[in-house]
Design a protein around this motif. Sequence first.
Motif, short mmCIF file in Angstrom:
data_model
loop_
_atom_site.label_atom_id
_atom_site.label_comp_id
_atom_site.label_asym_id
_atom_site.label_seq_id
_atom_site.Cartn_x
_atom_site.Cartn_y
_atom_site.Cartn_z
N UNK A 47 0.83 -1.21 0.00
CA UNK A 47 0.00 0.00 0.00
C UNK A 47 0.86 1.26 0.00
N UNK A 48 2.18 1.09 -0.12
CA UNK A 48 3.08 2.25 -0.19
C UNK A 48 3.37 2.87 1.16
N UNK A 49 3.06 2.17 2.25
CA UNK A 49 3.39 2.71 3.58
C UNK A 49 4.64 1.95 4.05
N UNK A 50 5.79 2.64 3.91
CA UNK A 50 7.05 1.94 4.18
C UNK A 50 7.69 2.39 5.48
N UNK A 51 7.17 3.52 6.00
CA UNK A 51 7.71 4.04 7.26
C UNK A 51 6.60 4.80 7.98
N UNK A 52 6.71 4.95 9.30
CA UNK A 52 5.67 5.70 10.04
C UNK A 52 5.50 7.11 9.49
#
Length: 437
Positions: free
Chosen positions: A46-51
């Motif tokens: 989903x393209x969430x690779x870091x906080x």
Amino acid sequence: MTYQYWNEKIETMPRDDLEKLQLARLKDTVGFALRTPFYQKRLGEAGVKSPDDIRSLADLARIPFTTKHDLRDGFPYGFLAVPREEVVRLHASSGTTGAPTTIYFNAGDIDRWTAYVARCIYGTGCTKSDVFQNMITYGLFTGGLGFHAGGERVGMLVIPSGAGNTTRQFRLMQDFGTTVLHATPSFLLHVESRMREEGVARESLRLKRAFAGAEPYSEDTRRRIEELLHIDVYNSYGLSEMNGPGVAFECQEKKGLHLWEDGYLAEIIDPESCESAAEGQSGELVLTCLCREATPILRYRTRDLTAFYTGPCACGRTHRRIRRITGRSDDMLIINGVNVFPSQIEEVIMAMREVGNNYLIEIEKDGVLDRLSVKIEVTPESFSDDTRPLNALKEKIRRTLQASITINPRVELHESGSLPVSEGKAVRVRDKRPKDV
Ligand code: DLL
């Protein structure tokens, strides 16, 4: 009315501040989630690779939903975000014996969860002078230990009586002057009818209030328990995936359950389209746990149907209230507080070669408790006029089912072709309990 708050600053926090706190905690939780095999993949896609990819609460929508199915697929350690050595406890959801959904806690997680339960209890007016009888199952189920710890945190005298054995429950109430009870609503009704049968005088008890939850019940049932037992009954909502009890609870206004939004991020969606429901509209509750490190769970589809109340509550708490749960958007049954999926029953019986092709699950009220019956057709070869082998088979099915679903069903065996066959989709479950929610 005067209200007492466990944590006034948090409970009455202005919404803007509350949302800032939620964003910070969401980022932390995403950080933990990225350490788990499941979310590394799911969030990565989903393209969430870091906080830091979460910049506002609106970014929550970028995170895919998590389902019970995902949790089972991840069994046993796919959702673990901390080293195994840091884990101090696990709980597992009832109704999922085959492939359990297991939640792990580190010491901080237990501490935070306990504070939420204490907040719920204290908000109903309980103090150190109360004697709290915890008449609910201890063990893997979260209701026992969760409320036990919350009660101790408030400083009440906690009696870990567990569920069942009403005669002993009455003795404990009388011997120690119990003032507060916790049970499923059906067990509270059962307690009341046994009280009458056993001639226990209400005046011999010092009961003031009860917490009732873990299964759906109506406003009428609440009123009935309150009138029969002369106590104040508070609705308590929670689920194992979000720690257990302590997610949402009624305050003394009893107009909806405050959902603790500093610990749980709540959305209500249309269960079909998965779009967010309009303000105040009914839909499925989706929760993100903001207070747990060991097992982060994001956007969990609870399957529970409810709606947000609009407008503020007279108690001064700013956390939104949900309505009493009206049902579920899946087929999970709750029988005397125990979660059961019809598929669990099917798995057990269809694995037996003596069992034919048709069966029917029936749930009805037996007095105030629920009774589960499983009607099963046996193959022509296994059916005979000799009742001995049939009785043995019946007993084998009963025992195997009880081992799997933890409740004791009534088993009926039928001749092949004798149970009703529906023309369309098979109707395997007949829930004959009155629907009064
Ligand atoms: O039932 C946790 C709990 C323990 C809640 C004690 C309250 C008191 P589970 O076994 O995972 O956890 O079952 C969770 O039970 O998704 C709802 O469908 C249902 N449920 C729980 N509380 C309520 C309630 C515990 N107050 C599932 N009203 C949830 C209606 C409830 N349904």
